[in-house]
Every structure is written in C-alpha cells, then in structure tokens.
Design a protein around this motif. Structure first.
Motif, short mmCIF file in Angstrom:
data_model
loop_
_atom_site.label_atom_id
_atom_site.label_comp_id
_atom_site.label_asym_id
_atom_site.label_seq_id
_atom_site.Cartn_x
_atom_site.Cartn_y
_atom_site.Cartn_z
N ASP A 62 0.85 -1.35 -0.05
CA ASP A 62 -0.01 -0.01 -0.06
C ASP A 62 0.81 1.32 0.04
O ASP A 62 0.55 2.26 -0.57
CB ASP A 62 -0.92 -0.08 1.20
N LYS A 111 2.24 1.88 -3.55
CA LYS A 111 1.05 2.44 -4.42
C LYS A 111 1.16 3.97 -4.10
O LYS A 111 1.18 4.76 -5.02
CB LYS A 111 -0.15 1.97 -4.02
N GLY A 112 1.32 4.50 -2.94
CA GLY A 112 1.14 5.72 -2.52
C GLY A 112 2.51 6.51 -3.07
O GLY A 112 2.52 7.59 -3.63
N LEU A 148 0.36 8.48 4.66
CA LEU A 148 0.28 7.40 4.13
C LEU A 148 -0.08 6.40 4.91
O LEU A 148 1.01 5.72 5.64
CB LEU A 148 1.47 6.82 3.12
N ALA A 151 -4.61 12.32 0.64
CA ALA A 151 -4.04 11.21 -0.32
C ALA A 151 -5.13 10.46 -1.32
O ALA A 151 -4.87 10.16 -2.68
CB ALA A 151 -3.43 10.19 0.48
N GLN A 152 -6.38 10.22 -0.54
CA GLN A 152 -7.15 9.50 -1.36
C GLN A 152 -7.85 10.52 -2.58
O GLN A 152 -7.79 9.87 -3.78
CB GLN A 152 -8.55 9.29 -0.69
N TYR A 188 -5.11 7.28 -3.48
CA TYR A 188 -4.41 6.22 -2.63
C TYR A 188 -5.62 5.52 -1.66
O TYR A 188 -6.55 6.13 -1.17
CB TYR A 188 -3.58 6.98 -1.58
#
Length: 438
Positions: free
Chosen positions: A324, A327-328, A357, A403-404, A409
């Motif tokens: 995860d 990905k960020g 994150l 972040a989303q 993210y």
C-alpha cells in the motif's frame, strides 16, 4: 527456498554557532605601544601552535567509530567508464511514458520495494545507499542482490557526498528523485543523535542543493514520518494539524526536513512532496520494528515487551502494509509537477505537498501479538511494561483523505493478511535462526 524465489514477495501487487561578540577591551588601546605589540605577536604564535596541535592530533575520519555521521564520505569507489555505463543502463527508461528516478536508501525496506515496482513498470531506476550498520547490513546486501537481478544498480555512497551526487546528475538527467535515505528509529536517537542530524538534516540539504543546481531540476518525493505529529491528541492525524510537539529527536529531524523542503520550494522552485509514513511493515522489513523482532523472539521462546500507556491505556499503531505504501509512493511520483527553477534560480511557483500514507485502522499492539501467535503457532511470553519516555507515542492514526483525493491512494491490506505474508517471508529467509541459503 532460493533467494530468487524470495523475489516473488517483491512482485506481489497489492511493500549556528552563536554570534561572536567582540569585547571593547582596554587592550585595544595598549596595543599601540611597542611592548603590547610584542605580547600580541607572542600570543598569536601560541594560538597558532594550539591550532596546529589540534589539527595534527585529531583522529582521522577513518579512525573514528563506525557512526554513520562520522563516516568518511570518500571511502566508496565510484567513477570511470564502466561505472558510468552501469549507471546509465540502470537509469534507462524502457517504457513509452516512463520516468527516470534516483532512489536514495534503495537497499532499505521501502526503497527496495519502490525500486522494484518502478523497474517492473519500465521506469529508469538508479539506487543510492551507504549500507550503514544501524541494523544487519547483510539484509541490505540481500535486498541489493534481488534488485540487481532485476536490473537495478545501487551505487554505494553517502547522500552527504556532494561530488558523487553531482556526478550522478551529470551522467543521468533524472526527472524524479525518490528520497528515502534517512537514519530511522525513534529510540536509537538517544544513543547516537549525531547520526540523525547527519542523515536527516545535513543529508537532505545536500541532496536539495544538488537538485536545485541540476538543469533540468527533478521533481522530488521524500519520506517524512507520522512521528511529526508527536504529542498531538486529536485523532485521526491530519496534514492540517500542528506538528510542533515532537516526542523524539527523530521526529524533530523529520519536522525540520519539512521546513527545509518548504524553504527550497519557496526560494529555488523545487517541486517537493513529503510522505508521512505510518508504521510500515511487510516482507524484507526492518529488524528494529516491533512486528519483526516480536516474530524472532516468539520463535526463540524469549519474552517480548508489551507497552501500555498511562492508566493501563492501550498502545496502538496504524500498521500499513508495504504494498500500500508503494502505491502511494508511485502515485506521488506520477502526480508530481515539474520543478520551476533552472540553474538554481526560481522562475515561478512550484508544487509543495505533504500526504499521510496510513491504513486508517489503528490496531492495539496486543492484537498484533495475538495474530503473530496464531500464524507462528507459538504462544508468546508477554511482559507488560509502562511505555518508556524514549520518544515512543501511545497511538498513531492517519487521516488519508488528502491522499485519497489527490493520489487515488486506497490501502487494501489488513493486518492479518499483511502479517501472514510477512511470516511466510520470514520463515523462508531465516531457517533455524540462520539465513536460508541459495
């Protein structure tokens, strides 16, 4: 299990000095006389002699302890046609819209996974790492071997070595820098504070100096830390919260890094994105992290410390699986705008961002131990202790809405799933307390 098979774990897609004030001494007036001139000459020679004695009797860098902040920057071999060819080959972009990335701390936990992910999608990747001995360097060498088999060359060197960094930018026009090199760990700062200043402050400044003078300037994504939230009590932690109450020197150096990043963005037009990681875990992780040494000690039948806060309060962490985090990191690189400076001069406003994150689901450390017991099929010997005043905080909890929204993210790995993957790797890498061969 061979080292090559272990590589499959990386392939899993969802790892100042004070001012000197001159005294108005009466000696200034007496120096006009011949006698005072003689005295001045005498004391000048004495002062010069002391300087020479100090210089010649000071230990050389090579004779100093192995502390990272005291290590000589000239102990690494680099340069030459063959070396430059390896650098260019590793950094060569192999996809149509790929980027060329310098990854510092490439043999570290996050650095290894990020480098592998970038390489898999066809980006050019060059690593840089000093392989210090904060934890077992052989684990870093094993990560290096994995990356080299996938075509990633790691240059051995210190981020404080300005000539080396300048040479790398001379050989390759990097479009991006993923700056992950740092002195990690909260508790170690009490033993070796200088290493944190060397790596997390001086090293960051040195890197930014080289980047600001590069033409074109790269966009930079760098690792801050959730530790900057320090003694904050409002949860979940948001990027808009104050971060002026660090609980450790490590946290203070990461907070200083964010202020330094702001300065270089403001003055030189460097595009900078800071990432506040929340308790990253997974295969090829760091041995100084609780989940890692809990696993080791449970298997060895040793007692493990379980901390609790005041009034028997729960200690919890926002554990975030390495895939995860990767990905960020990649999303941050992909959405980073170009720097606006040229030759060290700013030509317009540049992007400046900071993101949490995390996983948004804090888990009590006691639950972490229970999951490990189930996966290892061994009962842990627990020693409940009060949380020491060594920089640790009672809880972390990330608000990841920014972040989303801006990176897309979205963490997908829960602690049970992530620890299962870690334990599988751990048991394959360590066999009977010894590293698996092959």
């Amino acid at each position: 299990m061979t080292q090559l098979k272990q590589m499959s774990h990386l392939d899993i897609s969802p790892p100042t000095p004070g001012k000197f004030k001159m005294d108005k001494s009466p000696y200034i007036h007496r120096l006009r006389g011949h006698g005072s001139l003689a005295k001045l000459t005498f004391w000048s020679f004495v002062f010069l002699g002391l300087i020479l004695i100090f210089f010649f009797h000071s230990p050389s860098p090579n004779s100093l302890p192995s502390d990272p902040f005291r290590r000589s920057l000239r102990t690494y071999n680099w340069g030459g046609p063959a070396w430059e060819k390896r650098v260019r080959s590793s950094a060569k972009v192999r996809s149509r819209h790929g980027i060329s990335v310098l990854v510092t701390g490439a043999a570290g936990f996050v650095g290894t996974h990020v480098s592998a992910a970038l390489k898999r999608r066809g980006d050019g990747v060059l690593g840089l790492d000093c392989f210090n001995d904060y934890y077992d360097p052989s684990l870093k060498r094993a990560r290096q071997a994995l990356l080299e088999r996938s075509g990633v060359f790691i240059v051995e060197g210190d981020i404080n070595d300005a000539p080396l960094l300048s040479k790398l930018f001379e050989v390759v026009a990097f479009t991006h820098v993923m700056h992950l090199a740092a002195q990690a760990g909260v508790r170690y700062a009490m033993e070796n504070p200088g290493s944190y200043v060397h790596s997390n402050i001086a090293g960051l400044v040195n890197l930014l100096e080289v980047c600001k003078n590069a033409n074109p300037q790269p966009a930079i994504v760098w690792a801050s830390s959730s530790s900057v939230y320090g003694l904050n009590t409002k949860v979940p932690f948001s990027e808009r919260d104050r971060t002026d109450q660090p609980a450790s020197l490590y946290a203070a150096t990461k907070k200083a890094g964010e202020e330094i990043a702001h300065t270089y963005n403001h003055i030189y037009g460097l595009s900078l994105t800071g990432l506040r990681f929340f308790t990253v875990y997974g295969p090829w992780g760091r041995p100084d992290m609780a989940y890692f040494f809990f696993t080791r000690d449970i298997l060895k039948g040793k007692t493990i410390p379980i901390f609790e806060g005041a009034n028997h309060g729960t200690v919890a962490r926002d554990f975030t699986y390495i895939d995860d985090i990767v990905k960020g990191c990649l999303a941050s690189l992909d959405t980073a705008e170009k720097s606006t400076g040229s030759g060290g001069k700013k030509k317009g406003p540049a992007q400046l961002r900071v993101f949490n994150l995390g996983n948004t689901s804090p888990v009590p450390v006691t639950d972490l131990v229970t999951i490990l017991e189930r996966l290892l099929k061994v009962k842990a010997k627990r020693n409940i202790m009060k949380l020491p005043r060594n920089g640790d905080v009672q809880f972390t909890h990330a608000n990841i809405s920014s972040a989303q929204r801006e990176l897309g993210y979205k963490p997908t790995t829960d602690l049970q799933t992530g620890l299962k993957k870690f334990v599988r790797w751990y048991l394959s890498y360590y066999s009977g307390g010894k590293k698996a061969s092959g």
